[in-house]
Write a protein that holds these residues in place. Structure first.
Motif, PDB file in Angstrom:
ATOM      1  N   GLU A 163       0.815  -1.217   0.000  1.00  0.00           N
ATOM      2  CA  GLU A 163       0.000   0.000   0.000  1.00  0.00           C
ATOM      3  C   GLU A 163       0.846   1.262   0.000  1.00  0.00           C
ATOM      4  OE1 GLU A 163      -3.762  -2.103   2.283  1.00  0.00           O
ATOM      5  OE2 GLU A 163      -2.555  -0.606   3.335  1.00  0.00           O
ATOM      6  N   GLU A 164       1.885   1.259   0.821  1.00  0.00           N
ATOM      7  CA  GLU A 164       2.684   2.479   0.948  1.00  0.00           C
ATOM      8  C   GLU A 164       3.751   2.587  -0.137  1.00  0.00           C
ATOM      9  OE1 GLU A 164       4.164   2.530   4.935  1.00  0.00           O
ATOM     10  OE2 GLU A 164       2.148   2.644   5.813  1.00  0.00           O
ATOM     11  N   ALA A 165       4.116   1.444  -0.715  1.00  0.00           N
ATOM     12  CA  ALA A 165       5.094   1.402  -1.811  1.00  0.00           C
ATOM     13  C   ALA A 165       6.337   2.248  -1.541  1.00  0.00           C
ATOM     14  CB  ALA A 165       4.444   1.812  -3.124  1.00  0.00           C
ATOM     15  N   PRO A 166       7.027   1.950  -0.450  1.00  0.00           N
ATOM     16  CA  PRO A 166       8.210   2.756  -0.124  1.00  0.00           C
ATOM     17  C   PRO A 166       9.350   2.465  -1.080  1.00  0.00           C
ATOM     18  CG  PRO A 166       8.130   0.837   1.307  1.00  0.00           C
ATOM     19  CD  PRO A 166       6.864   0.811   0.485  1.00  0.00           C
ATOM     20  N   LYS A 167      10.298   3.386  -1.172  1.00  0.00           N
ATOM     21  CA  LYS A 167      11.530   3.134  -1.926  1.00  0.00           C
ATOM     22  C   LYS A 167      12.646   2.844  -0.919  1.00  0.00           C
ATOM     23  CE  LYS A 167      14.730   4.728  -5.366  1.00  0.00           C
ATOM     24  NZ  LYS A 167      15.296   5.708  -6.260  1.00  0.00           N
ATOM     25  N   HIS A 168      12.933   1.589  -0.760  1.00  0.00           N
ATOM     26  CA  HIS A 168      13.955   1.184   0.193  1.00  0.00           C
ATOM     27  C   HIS A 168      15.010   0.339  -0.502  1.00  0.00           C
ATOM     28  CE1 HIS A 168      11.969   2.583   3.729  1.00  0.00           C
ATOM     29  NE2 HIS A 168      11.017   1.664   3.758  1.00  0.00           N
ATOM     30  N   ARG A 213       5.853  -4.745  -6.035  1.00  0.00           N
ATOM     31  CA  ARG A 213       4.656  -5.525  -5.656  1.00  0.00           C
ATOM     32  C   ARG A 213       3.648  -4.575  -5.024  1.00  0.00           C
ATOM     33  NH1 ARG A 213       5.697 -10.959  -4.385  1.00  0.00           N
ATOM     34  NH2 ARG A 213       3.772 -10.975  -3.202  1.00  0.00           N
ATOM     35  N   THR A 214       3.007  -3.808  -5.853  1.00  0.00           N
ATOM     36  CA  THR A 214       2.097  -2.786  -5.331  1.00  0.00           C
ATOM     37  C   THR A 214       0.679  -3.315  -5.126  1.00  0.00           C
ATOM     38  OG1 THR A 214       1.874  -2.074  -7.612  1.00  0.00           O
ATOM     39  CG2 THR A 214       3.376  -0.815  -6.225  1.00  0.00           C
ATOM     40  N   GLU A 215       0.443  -4.536  -5.571  1.00  0.00           N
ATOM     41  CA  GLU A 215      -0.881  -5.132  -5.337  1.00  0.00           C
ATOM     42  C   GLU A 215      -0.727  -6.223  -4.283  1.00  0.00           C
ATOM     43  OE1 GLU A 215      -4.093  -7.852  -7.793  1.00  0.00           O
ATOM     44  OE2 GLU A 215      -2.509  -6.805  -8.899  1.00  0.00           O
ATOM     45  N   HIS A 216      -1.425  -6.064  -3.164  1.00  0.00           N
ATOM     46  CA  HIS A 216      -1.235  -7.030  -2.082  1.00  0.00           C
ATOM     47  C   HIS A 216      -1.811  -8.407  -2.418  1.00  0.00           C
ATOM     48  CE1 HIS A 216      -0.826  -8.855   1.752  1.00  0.00           C
ATOM     49  NE2 HIS A 216      -2.130  -8.934   1.955  1.00  0.00           N
TER      50      HIS A 216
END
Lengths: 682, 682
Positions: free
Chosen positions: A353-358, A531-534
């Motif tokens: 959901e948050e789609a962070p850039k890590h 993986r933006t879709e859970h």
């Protein structure tokens, strides 16, 4: 050496120890292969240790609170097999001893932990056992701190030879043990002055006592054939609780044999006449493989000596609360907690959901921050790269002399020692070790990483900075062949996750393993979430899966791992804009994909479209997916590394080496338009 | 630390040393990456060493008799670059320093020997430099013994940090150096008490002086910021000729900076204000990258101080006989002697005619017996497996304290230390090192094997017992993934010869290399001669070739290496008897085959016939030849290992794992009759 004098000084002890000598001599001669001299030389130490000090019950080799015995000098395997057979082990019997070194026998050339429950460690590659033992002692301390000394209260004993002490890993091990003040660790050095090439002095003149002392150890030197001296030294070592102990045992290799004190004595003594003469000198009259009943009976008593203590321990365990008993059983059994699944799912949902850039090393820290609180059995650490490997999570605490509840270890600049210690912890059981270093330093840890795989234990290797993406540190620090190295190693799971979601999935799988190690390949550089879709299902468990399918006619399949999955996704955007239908397959674990059935694999990698693999590493291994699995040489390409990296900022390097979305897109266009060309490794 | 006091005590020295500090600070800040603290801390030691002791001429970095300087703590690369730039090196200039860590700059993140002639060694992976230095010192001793001290008379100086000393390889290195009494070796330990994770004490409490003393070293401890103490200690170290010297230099990492004495000070100091304040504290007023002319001029004098000595040396060389000069130039240039080719040809002819059944390790010994007498620059050795690796030939002699002309080294149980020492010898030049161990212990030597490839040096690794063919020692000693590991490593030649002829060819190629290492994969078990027809051409040079062609219609191609070539030949006999035309391709070196042109490769591996690869190792990499190069998945098969080996007599193991002529023949029949089936890795 005057054998007669030894026999007369302690006649009963002599014959009992000589039972070990005779078995070693017989088994090696029978196999026409092996190492006779060390078991013969160390029989006295082993006899005193097992009969007067070792806490064990031959009928319950799994007893959690047993003392551990590690034969670091693994070539002397017959010493261990002899001890077990005499003590009445159910698996290593006298019949097995007769099959020493034969196919399907439990009595393999070197001890293999999966052959019998009473074999704690797979040894043979020198220095490993002593380095594993540090992990055993750490595990004991950690478990004692957690469950109390009514349930955990044992020692780790090691026999090491000159070879073990010359190997570099021994330095890392004794440095770590000395710093950690592992008082329950006792190492016997078989000081026989002989190696394969001749006298130790031809290659080494190290003052070992001084060396161990310099590392903070308690040291003693004794006559390794004098049972009273051995007994006293062990007692003194046990009395010393703040430092690990090293007991230098002056022994004669192949004692009493014509080959005594020679390099020949190190190997297989197979001359019938000489062996007869040795037995005569020992006063041993029994037939080969036969043990006089009084001696066997004495040894069987040794084997059952600990039964009462074990029963008392079982009583104490039974007195604990049901929850405590269950938790003790769960952690000793290496079972992940029930909560793990829900924890990982929640974390995945949030990341999608948050789609962070890590960077995935950061993703790994985030995952560990969720896992460590619900898995009190984890013990993390790093080889002096804690902040870079992201292995230390909040509230883990530092394992130290004054804080045995601490669950993170500063291993120091000791990648090999760390890996071996982790293997020791995993073999001990009750704790679940993970440890980090830069992936290029896989090389330093290799001997222990291989042994984790061979030993069937679930050590987790956290390998960060996994490509040229580490940038300026340059080619010495940039892995290019290390994914291939770990993938080539049998029984090893290699994960190269693409984002936080796959990292969480990889950790879940790694922590559920009971019989194979995992290597996590993690980036230094930040990556977008792909993986933006859970999905509640663990897609990494399939090894590879369709991350994004082609829109319109499927003309191309891009296969990628880790940091290059987002490169493939960006290439797909370019291609789709040109109406070239492009599928992206994320392949976080080749090994798991290979375990899927043909139907699933065909669904992910159907024949037809052109294929391009993208990975910032050498091509080795990729041909399986490019040419095989319904692929075709003339319709496939590879975008990756063709040699060592270079020193520059990471973005410049990806451009320089041509690992970019545009390069991938161009490769697809070339293939679709028939412009296939071999590259140096195609 | 009172900076003012240091400045006032030795004002001239202070400013000269601070030129190094300022360059390091500027370059790292400019790159926004790197390690500032170590160059700042060790500037005093480096200044005294270079200005008062190091024998070198900045304008002639190739001068054979220069002292060697090795920065084992390679992350402090700016210390080395600063020294070279200040001394007037033609390659590492102040302009290059400004491009520190940028693409194509010679000033890579860690020193890389191929970037500039004055960079002796590629360092960064910790412990390597100090372990290489042992090889440098051995090479110096060996060359001095051979050419006399008028031509060879120099020292090897090393700066090592806590990381180097914690790494296991340092133990192997100092043990070997101590045993060999390498009096020309001087190691400075940068005793700053700091590592990346914090204070050294969080991970180690080793008494290093005591440790080195235990290994037979001469030790001193000094204030590493006091130029007079440094000078005196170096003088004392040089005066000690029978033992290597270690000088513990108590220093302050990032001296004078806000990050002094902290882990932060280890890394990149990029805070502009803090850096300004540090320069102010140092009394350094010049602009970034600027060196006041008086200071630069002093450093240039340091750089040219050795010119006269070099000229004198050149005069001495010119006085030698022409033959001696030519031989000195040949060996320092790494050139094989002219006789090599004829020697190999004669040996091949004899082997083809006599067709002996030898293990290839024995073949290797036979080849070395012919080579060593005509190549006085070879220095062989083994990590305590001399008789097994067959590295010692007659009349080679043992390199020892009292016999520096000896050309075989008993390395002890130190695979990693041996590999690193060999790299050091190769980097020093003038000697050609080869060394043996069991192939499974590639793992132990890996960090140095990779660095040999990266450093572009021709070290030869003699890896015997190269498969399950070693038999009873079992899976710990049986390589299965190690061919793949070395093949995956860039710039590495891997040879797996099939008999004495191919072994001779492989050695010839290995000994002609100047810029890449070779790995020889050799059997324990006896093999028939397969090259029974003498060819003067070196067929192994092609990497792969047709050993036996199909009779009748070509229906199958068998590809094999090493011990499995004779398996393939026997399978061919079976198949030909069934009228199945079968070609056997021997593939002793994939890398060399890949370098051949398409036309040759097509001639060896034409499309059409079914293909079976036979190798007693894992499949990884074979798909390139099975599916690629005109092969097809459904028409190809692999006969080899699918996991770890086992402990049993070798012949039983080949049967057990199905690596037999009959199994190969059956695989061919299956493929020809359409019974292809995937195996777990197909």
């Amino acid at each position: 050496m005057d054998i007669d004098q030894l026999r007369q000084a302690h006649p009963d002890h002599w014959m009992r120890a000589t039972a070990l000598r005779a078995l070693a001599l017989d088994a090696v001669a029978n196999a026409n292969s092996g190492h006779s001299g060390m078991p013969i030389g160390m029989a006295d130490v082993a006899t005193v240790l097992f009969s007067r000090h070792m806490k064990f019950d031959a009928k319950a080799p799994d007893w959690a609170d047993r003392d551990r015995f590690i034969l670091s000098a693994g070539h002397g395997s017959m010493l261990l097999y002899g001890l077990l057979a005499l003590c009445g082990d159910d698996e290593i019997t006298l019949d097995e001893v007769k099959k020493f070194r034969q196919l399907h026998a439990r009595t393999a050339g070197h001890p293999e932990n999966f052959m019998a429950r009473a074999i704690e460690v797979t040894t043979g590659p020198l220095g490993q056992g002593i380095a594993n033992s540090v992990g055993f002692a750490i595990a004991e301390e950690a478990l004692r701190a957690r469950f109390g000394n009514k349930l955990v209260d044992h020692h780790t004993y090691v026999i090491a030879g000159d070879g073990c002490l010359m190997e570099g890993v021994s330095h890392e091990a004794i440095g770590l043990a000395g710093r950690q003040g592992l008082g329950r660790l006792v190492v016997f050095w078989d000081d026989n002055g002989i190696t394969i090439d001749g006298k130790v002095s031809i290659a080494d003149k190290t003052d070992q006592l001084k060396r161990f002392e310099a590392a903070g150890w308690h040291v003693q030197a004794i006559d390794g054939h004098d049972p009273e001296a051995i007994d006293k030294a062990i007692a003194a070592a046990k009395a010393e609780t703040a430092r690990p102990s090293m007991i230098a045992c002056k022994t004669h290799i192949a004692l009493g044999h014509a080959a005594q004190d020679t390099a020949k004595g190190h190997g297989a003594l197979t001359d019938g006449d000489q062996n007869k003469a040795a037995k005569a000198a020992w006063g041993w009259e029994a037939a080969p493989f036969e043990i006089p009943s009084d001696i066997l009976s004495w040894w069987r008593d040794v084997g059952s000596r600990g039964a009462a203590e074990r029963e008392a321990w079982e009583g104490r365990l039974a007195e604990a609360s049901g929850a405590r008993q269950a938790e003790f059983a769960r952690t000793m059994g290496g079972e992940a907690p029930k909560k793990l699944s829900a924890t990982i799912k929640a974390l995945k949902k949030q990341a999608s959901e948050e789609a962070p850039k890590h960077a995935t090393r950061k993703s790994s820290e985030i995952v560990l921050s969720a896992i460590n609180p619900i898995m009190p059995e984890t013990i993390g650490g790093s080889a002096d790269l804690t902040g870079s490997n992201n292995t230390l999570t909040k509230d883990l605490g530092t394992f130290d002399t004054d804080n045995r509840k601490g669950r993170h270890i500063f291993y120091g600049i000791r990648e090999h020692g760390m890996a071996a210690a982790m293997n020791g912890m995993a073999l001990h059981g009750g704790v679940r070790p993970y440890g980090g270093t830069f992936m290029a330093f896989t090389d330093y840890a290799r001997p222990s990483m291989r042994l984790a795989a061979l030993s069937r234990i679930p050590t987790v290797f956290v390998m960060t900075h996994d490509s040229i993406g580490l940038g300026e540190d340059g080619p010495t620090h940039q892995p290019v062949e290390h994914l291939a190295i770990s993938r080539a190693t049998p029984n090893t799971l290699v994960f190269r996750p693409a984002d936080t979601v796959e990292t969480a999935e990889a950790w879940e799988i790694a922590l559920r393993q009971t019989s194979r190690p995992s290597v996590l390949s993690l980036t230094r550089q930040g990556l977008p979430t792909v993986r933006t879709e859970h999905k509640t299902a663990n897609l990494t468990e399939k090894g590879a899966y369709v991350l994004a399918d082609a829109e319109g006619k499927r003309q191309a399949i891009l296969m990628a791992t880790g940091s290059e999955v987002s490169v493939a996704m960006a290439a797909r955007d370019i291609l789709q804009a040109e109406a070239i239908g492009t599928r992206v397959v994320s392949m976080p674990s080749w090994e798991l994909f290979e375990e899927q059935d043909e139907k699933y694999r065909r669904r992910v990698l159907p024949g037809g479209p052109v294929r391009v693999a993208v990975e910032a590493a050498v091509r080795m291994g990729w041909d399986r997916w490019l040419f095989g699995e319904r692929g075709k040489r003339e319709k496939s390409g590879f975008v990756g590394m063709h040699g060592f990296g270079a020193s520059a900022p990471a973005e410049r390097l990806f451009e320089h080496f041509g690992i970019t979305p545009e390069a991938v897109a161009q490769k697809v266009r070339d293939l679709l338009e028939g412009r296939w060309a071999p590259d140096p490794r195609t």
